[in-house]
Design a protein around this motif. Structure first.
Motif, PDB file in Angstrom:
ATOM      1  N   GLU A 107      37.914  52.209  27.264  1.00  0.00           N
ATOM      2  CA  GLU A 107      36.580  52.767  27.526  1.00  0.00           C
ATOM      3  C   GLU A 107      35.591  51.670  27.896  1.00  0.00           C
ATOM      4  N   VAL A 108      35.654  50.550  27.188  1.00  0.00           N
ATOM      5  CA  VAL A 108      34.764  49.427  27.479  1.00  0.00           C
ATOM      6  C   VAL A 108      35.007  48.917  28.894  1.00  0.00           C
ATOM      7  N   VAL A 109      36.267  48.692  29.225  1.00  0.00           N
ATOM      8  CA  VAL A 109      36.610  48.149  30.540  1.00  0.00           C
ATOM      9  C   VAL A 109      36.310  49.154  31.640  1.00  0.00           C
ATOM     10  N   SER A 110      36.601  50.420  31.401  1.00  0.00           N
ATOM     11  CA  SER A 110      36.349  51.449  32.405  1.00  0.00           C
ATOM     12  C   SER A 110      34.882  51.493  32.808  1.00  0.00           C
ATOM     13  N   SER A 111      33.993  51.422  31.822  1.00  0.00           N
ATOM     14  CA  SER A 111      32.561  51.439  32.105  1.00  0.00           C
ATOM     15  C   SER A 111      32.149  50.233  32.943  1.00  0.00           C
ATOM     16  N   SER A 112      32.648  49.061  32.583  1.00  0.00           N
ATOM     17  CA  SER A 112      32.285  47.845  33.319  1.00  0.00           C
ATOM     18  C   SER A 112      32.827  47.868  34.742  1.00  0.00           C
ATOM     19  N   LEU A 113      34.047  48.393  34.917  1.00  0.00           N
ATOM     20  CA  LEU A 113      34.616  48.515  36.260  1.00  0.00           C
ATOM     21  C   LEU A 113      33.818  49.498  37.105  1.00  0.00           C
ATOM     22  N   ALA A 114      33.461  50.635  36.508  1.00  0.00           N
ATOM     23  CA  ALA A 114      32.731  51.670  37.243  1.00  0.00           C
ATOM     24  C   ALA A 114      31.371  51.179  37.728  1.00  0.00           C
ATOM     25  N   LEU A 115      30.737  50.332  36.931  1.00  0.00           N
ATOM     26  CA  LEU A 115      29.409  49.823  37.277  1.00  0.00           C
ATOM     27  C   LEU A 115      29.479  48.554  38.126  1.00  0.00           C
ATOM     28  N   GLY A 116      30.673  48.099  38.445  1.00  0.00           N
ATOM     29  CA  GLY A 116      30.822  46.899  39.266  1.00  0.00           C
ATOM     30  C   GLY A 116      30.433  45.619  38.552  1.00  0.00           C
ATOM     31  N   LEU A 117      30.494  45.629  37.226  1.00  0.00           N
ATOM     32  CA  LEU A 117      30.087  44.464  36.450  1.00  0.00           C
ATOM     33  C   LEU A 117      31.243  43.520  36.156  1.00  0.00           C
ATOM     34  N   VAL A 118      32.451  43.977  36.443  1.00  0.00           N
ATOM     35  CA  VAL A 118      33.640  43.156  36.249  1.00  0.00           C
ATOM     36  C   VAL A 118      34.652  43.550  37.321  1.00  0.00           C
ATOM     37  N   ASP A 119      35.490  42.607  37.716  1.00  0.00           N
ATOM     38  CA  ASP A 119      36.505  42.871  38.730  1.00  0.00           C
ATOM     39  C   ASP A 119      37.851  43.135  38.067  1.00  0.00           C
ATOM     40  N   SER A 120      38.650  43.962  38.709  1.00  0.00           N
ATOM     41  CA  SER A 120      39.997  44.209  38.198  1.00  0.00           C
ATOM     42  C   SER A 120      40.874  42.990  38.449  1.00  0.00           C
ATOM     43  N   PRO A 121      41.511  42.458  37.423  1.00  0.00           N
ATOM     44  CA  PRO A 121      42.387  41.300  37.616  1.00  0.00           C
ATOM     45  C   PRO A 121      43.626  41.652  38.436  1.00  0.00           C
ATOM     46  N   VAL A 122      43.953  42.944  38.513  1.00  0.00           N
ATOM     47  CA  VAL A 122      45.104  43.365  39.317  1.00  0.00           C
ATOM     48  C   VAL A 122      44.852  43.045  40.783  1.00  0.00           C
ATOM     49  N   HIS A 123      43.624  43.257  41.240  1.00  0.00           N
ATOM     50  CA  HIS A 123      43.285  42.950  42.637  1.00  0.00           C
ATOM     51  C   HIS A 123      43.441  41.457  42.918  1.00  0.00           C
ATOM     52  N   ASP A 124      42.886  40.641  42.040  1.00  0.00           N
ATOM     53  CA  ASP A 124      42.957  39.194  42.255  1.00  0.00           C
ATOM     54  C   ASP A 124      44.401  38.707  42.256  1.00  0.00           C
ATOM     55  N   ALA A 125      45.203  39.232  41.324  1.00  0.00           N
ATOM     56  CA  ALA A 125      46.585  38.778  41.221  1.00  0.00           C
ATOM     57  C   ALA A 125      47.420  39.227  42.413  1.00  0.00           C
ATOM     58  N   LEU A 126      47.272  40.479  42.839  1.00  0.00           N
ATOM     59  CA  LEU A 126      48.069  40.966  43.970  1.00  0.00           C
ATOM     60  C   LEU A 126      47.661  40.310  45.279  1.00  0.00           C
ATOM     61  N   ARG A 127      46.432  39.826  45.338  1.00  0.00           N
ATOM     62  CA  ARG A 127      45.985  39.122  46.542  1.00  0.00           C
ATOM     63  C   ARG A 127      46.798  37.852  46.764  1.00  0.00           C
ATOM     64  N   THR A 128      47.323  37.275  45.685  1.00  0.00           N
ATOM     65  CA  THR A 128      48.151  36.076  45.832  1.00  0.00           C
ATOM     66  C   THR A 128      49.546  36.422  46.329  1.00  0.00           C
ATOM     67  N   VAL A 129      49.925  37.699  46.203  1.00  0.00           N
ATOM     68  CA  VAL A 129      51.223  38.158  46.694  1.00  0.00           C
ATOM     69  C   VAL A 129      51.116  38.598  48.146  1.00  0.00           C
ATOM     70  N   GLU A 130      50.088  39.368  48.422  1.00  0.00           N
ATOM     71  CA  GLU A 130      49.880  39.890  49.779  1.00  0.00           C
ATOM     72  C   GLU A 130      48.396  40.200  49.948  1.00  0.00           C
ATOM     73  N   ASP A 131      47.744  39.473  50.798  1.00  0.00           N
ATOM     74  CA  ASP A 131      46.309  39.679  51.027  1.00  0.00           C
ATOM     75  C   ASP A 131      46.146  40.650  52.186  1.00  0.00           C
ATOM     76  N   SER A 132      46.139  41.940  51.848  1.00  0.00           N
ATOM     77  CA  SER A 132      46.090  42.978  52.873  1.00  0.00           C
ATOM     78  C   SER A 132      45.377  44.205  52.335  1.00  0.00           C
ATOM     79  N   PRO A 133      44.914  45.093  53.243  1.00  0.00           N
ATOM     80  CA  PRO A 133      44.339  46.354  52.770  1.00  0.00           C
ATOM     81  C   PRO A 133      45.322  47.157  51.932  1.00  0.00           C
ATOM     82  N   ALA A 134      46.611  47.098  52.266  1.00  0.00           N
ATOM     83  CA  ALA A 134      47.623  47.828  51.501  1.00  0.00           C
ATOM     84  C   ALA A 134      47.673  47.338  50.058  1.00  0.00           C
ATOM     85  N   ALA A 135      47.624  46.027  49.869  1.00  0.00           N
ATOM     86  CA  ALA A 135      47.660  45.469  48.514  1.00  0.00           C
ATOM     87  C   ALA A 135      46.449  45.927  47.711  1.00  0.00           C
TER      88      ALA A 135
END
Length: 208
Positions: A107-135
């Motif tokens: 719940e804490v993380v969901s609120s922060s993600l929804a308000l754009g106050l924190v970034d999802s680490p999944v995005h940052d990590a997958l960007r190192t695998v494939e930096d694409s719109p699909a990723a």
């Protein structure tokens, strides 16, 4: 007899933002998000509530810092899969574990993600695998699924404590000990299978 000051000064301890976030996580784990107030946090730190605002401008900013602390370990490590699908599954499990590590973590993380106050680490990590719109689409799917299902899981646990959960979802000794994750791993595997099928296809791109 001198009357006791109802608002005594702080005890002279110099607190840092890390101290505040540490204490907030401790309070969160003890009493849950509804009772995580700035006043309770200040009492734990031995300071006046106003002193907290040297470090955070608002409670929402505090929760964003707490969210960032919860999410920080979610990353790919040496030896992890380097293809998009399996890397996404690895990150999904790590995100799930981190959210479950703290009471009301989803719940804490969901609120922060929804308000754009924190970034999802999944995005940052997958960007190192494939930096694409699909990723980015894959990262969105994994993040939203994991946060959503963990939020429901923690709500059921809280409802069970209060005796308000329906009997079919309430916790029992056998369900706590069970290794069955309620389909969580299977759902992540399904996401990975969909990614692999898309990658092998010659049809419409995932992000078209």
């Amino acid at each position: 007899m001198t009357a006791r000051d109802p608002n005594p000064p702080s005890r002279g301890l110099r607190r840092t933002k890390d101290d505040v976030v540490d204490a907030a996580l401790s309070v969160l784990d003890r009493v849950g998000l509804p009772d995580l107030s700035m006043r309770r946090l200040a009492e734990d730190l031995g300071v006046q509530p106003s002193a907290l605002y040297w470090h955070v401008a608002s409670k929402q900013e505090l929760l964003a810092a707490v969210s960032a602390r919860i999410l920080a370990p979610v990353a790919l490590r040496p030896g992890d899969p380097t293809d998009l699908g399996r890397a996404a599954v690895t990150l999904g499990h790590r995100l799930h574990d981190r959210l479950l590590a703290h009471r009301d973590g989803a719940e804490v993380v969901s609120s922060s993600l929804a308000l754009g106050l924190v970034d999802s680490p999944v995005h940052d990590a997958l960007r190192t695998v494939e930096d694409s719109p699909a990723a980015r689409v894959v990262a969105d799917a994994v993040t939203h699924y994991v946060v959503g299902v963990t939020f429901h899981e923690q709500q059921r646990r809280s409802a069970d404590v209060w005796g308000t959960a329906a009997s079919e979802v309430s916790l029992t000794a056998s369900s706590v000990d069970s290794t069955d994750d309620g389909g969580f791993a299977a759902a992540l595997a399904l996401i990975a299978a969909g990614i692999a099928a898309w990658q092998e296809s010659v049809g419409r791109p995932l992000d078209a």
